[in-house]
Scaffold this active site. Structure first.
Site, PDB file in Angstrom:
ATOM      1  N   GLU A 113       0.881  -1.176   0.000  1.00  0.00           N
ATOM      2  CA  GLU A 113       0.000   0.000   0.000  1.00  0.00           C
ATOM      3  C   GLU A 113       0.917   1.224   0.000  1.00  0.00           C
ATOM      4  OE1 GLU A 113      -3.837   1.998   2.269  1.00  0.00           O
ATOM      5  OE2 GLU A 113      -2.572   0.592   3.361  1.00  0.00           O
ATOM      6  N   ALA A 124      -2.795   8.249   6.667  1.00  0.00           N
ATOM      7  CA  ALA A 124      -1.793   7.868   7.667  1.00  0.00           C
ATOM      8  C   ALA A 124      -0.493   7.366   7.044  1.00  0.00           C
ATOM      9  CB  ALA A 124      -2.362   6.803   8.598  1.00  0.00           C
ATOM     10  N   HIS A 200      -9.684   0.590   0.014  1.00  0.00           N
ATOM     11  CA  HIS A 200     -10.604   1.201   0.998  1.00  0.00           C
ATOM     12  C   HIS A 200     -11.301   2.440   0.409  1.00  0.00           C
ATOM     13  CE1 HIS A 200      -7.176   3.769   1.925  1.00  0.00           C
ATOM     14  NE2 HIS A 200      -6.609   2.912   2.760  1.00  0.00           N
ATOM     15  N   ASN A 203     -12.000   6.267   1.647  1.00  0.00           N
ATOM     16  CA  ASN A 203     -10.928   6.706   2.544  1.00  0.00           C
ATOM     17  C   ASN A 203      -9.644   6.947   1.770  1.00  0.00           C
ATOM     18  OD1 ASN A 203     -12.568   4.419   4.420  1.00  0.00           O
ATOM     19  ND2 ASN A 203     -12.295   6.456   5.280  1.00  0.00           N
ATOM     20  N   GLY A 233     -17.455   1.061  11.267  1.00  0.00           N
ATOM     21  CA  GLY A 233     -18.220   2.166  11.828  1.00  0.00           C
ATOM     22  C   GLY A 233     -17.393   3.409  12.071  1.00  0.00           C
ATOM     23  N   HIS A 235     -14.252   4.124   9.701  1.00  0.00           N
ATOM     24  CA  HIS A 235     -13.850   4.511   8.343  1.00  0.00           C
ATOM     25  C   HIS A 235     -15.032   5.017   7.529  1.00  0.00           C
ATOM     26  CE1 HIS A 235     -10.075   2.375   9.158  1.00  0.00           C
ATOM     27  NE2 HIS A 235      -9.596   2.830   8.005  1.00  0.00           N
ATOM     28  N   ASP A 258      -8.294  -3.607   7.211  1.00  0.00           N
ATOM     29  CA  ASP A 258      -7.284  -2.542   7.285  1.00  0.00           C
ATOM     30  C   ASP A 258      -6.697  -2.496   8.692  1.00  0.00           C
ATOM     31  OD1 ASP A 258      -5.665  -0.487   6.346  1.00  0.00           O
ATOM     32  OD2 ASP A 258      -7.157   1.087   6.663  1.00  0.00           O
ATOM     33  N   ALA A 293      -5.630   5.763  11.157  1.00  0.00           N
ATOM     34  CA  ALA A 293      -4.400   5.002  10.910  1.00  0.00           C
ATOM     35  C   ALA A 293      -4.702   3.514  10.973  1.00  0.00           C
ATOM     36  CB  ALA A 293      -3.334   5.382  11.933  1.00  0.00           C
ATOM     37  N   GLY A 294      -5.399   3.017   9.961  1.00  0.00           N
ATOM     38  CA  GLY A 294      -5.811   1.625   9.983  1.00  0.00           C
ATOM     39  C   GLY A 294      -6.963   1.438  10.957  1.00  0.00           C
TER      40      GLY A 294
END
Length: 364
Positions: A113, A124, A200, A203, A233, A235, A258, A293-294
């Site tokens: 990623e 992040a 994702h 995001n 709930g 992201h 993630d 951050a994840g």
């Protein structure tokens, strides 16, 4: 060995059983009275950075093994080890360290990623490591991995990105679009070049505007693209999750965690890609600016949330198993309860909590 219950098969939910011989499913039958338990395929997480206090992002093989074991206990029988944007030497080190774990079957592959991502939408990701795609670097990494590199996320607007996507596809690596400030047309150019996954979605992306729809609508509307969604709930609002999953449908939606090292761990201070992360009330955020951050999600929790927002059990399971398996080229191996596939399955109780996990015919 026979496992009975309400079985989620490729053709629907049946009261039946799964028959396993050795490491393989040999029969999926019907007619056995339901026991109250659900029998579903092992979850396939194509985007995770760690869990159980362990991370993939430092390239440490022992930590990677522990992170994979943590997620296995939550029903994830197939997962990619996702790295974050990093210096070239760390990418090489991690690739060399994880390739044996892929050969062993602990990991299904490596997902880069980054680092070929947008500065404006880095989220992040560590901005000091972001750079334009390098064909030479990609070639060397894919070669070093010896088949272990499974997916790479790229921002299609960066110089050289389209050529990088074409190179990846030619080498059998999945190209994904993410962390991008691309326009709608730039995103579709990435899809035309061969990108087949949206990282994702929503995001780390330019937001939707009615006169410039940007990458989100391009990815949701592209029939060849599987869209990752994070059902934690945090992201995504539950309404956004339900809407996007309905638009893309169960065959084009991959629910992912993630997750980072803090998954399954107490609130506190952690690290991701060399940056300090604070976890509070399930949410992982960068200490410096509060960027997400994840996550601290596991796939079993993601399944329950998907059902809670209105998805059918059959569709939710497909989004956590069959669709992500197909997205990374493993549809003929895992991701469904069907004869000939690896015997990966999860037994869930009435409340959809994990009771037992089988991987390759062996109970955990």
């Amino acid at each position: 060995m026979r496992v009975e219950g309400r079985v989620v098969t490729p053709s629907g939910v049946v009261d039946g059983y799964v028959e396993v011989t050795g490491q393989t499913i040999v029969t999926v039958g019907t007619g056995t009275p339901a026991t109250g338990s659900w029998v579903v395929p092992g979850f396939v997480d194509i985007h995770t950075h760690g869990g159980g206090g362990h991370t993939f992002t430092t390239g440490d093989a022992a930590a990677a093994r522990e992170a994979a074991a943590f997620h296995l206990r939550h029903g994830t029988t197939t997962l990619l080890a996702s790295l974050v944007s990093a210096p070239p030497e760390l990418m090489r080190q991690a690739t060399a360290a994880f390739a044996p774990l892929v050969a062993e079957g602990v990991l299904a592959g490596i997902h880069y990623e980054g680092p070929y991502l947008s500065q404006a939408r880095c989220g992040a990701q560590n901005p000091q490591y972001l750079r334009d795609p390098s064909l030479a670097e990609l070639e060397a990494l894919v070669e070093l991995g010896g088949g272990a590199v499974r997916m790479v996320t790229i921002a299609p607007e960066r110089p050289g990105a389209l050529e990088a996507i074409k190179l990846l596809v030619s080498r059998g690596v999945v190209a994904a679009i993410g962390h991008t400030d691309a326009t709608y047309d730039q995103t579709l150019a990435g899809v035309a070049a061969g990108a087949t996954v949206g990282t994702h979605v929503f995001n780390g992306m330019r937001p939707v505007h009615h006169r410039e729809p940007g990458p989100i609508l391009a990815l949701l509307g592209a029939e060849s693209v599987v869209c990752e969604l994070v059902p934690d709930g945090i992201h995504l609002h539950d309404g956004t999750l339900a809407f996007a999953a309905k638009v893309a449908g169960p065959d084009r939606t991959a629910l992912i965690t993630d997750a980072m090292a803090a998954a399954g761990m107490p609130d506190g201070e952690y690290e991701l890609g060399g940056q300090a992360v604070v976890v509070a009330d399930r949410a992982a955020r960068l200490a410096r600016d509060g960027a997400i951050a994840g996550s601290t999600l596991t796939m079993d929790v993601g399944l329950r949330r998907a059902v809670d927002v209105g998805m059918s059990m059959e569709d939710a399971v497909r989004m956590l198993t069959t669709t992500p398996a197909r997205a990374i080229g493993m549809a003929g191996e895992v991701g469904a309860l069907a004869p000939g596939l690896r015997a990966d399955l999860v037994v869930l109780g009435e409340a959809l909590r994990v009771e037992r996990v089988m991987r390759a015919g062996s109970w955990l």
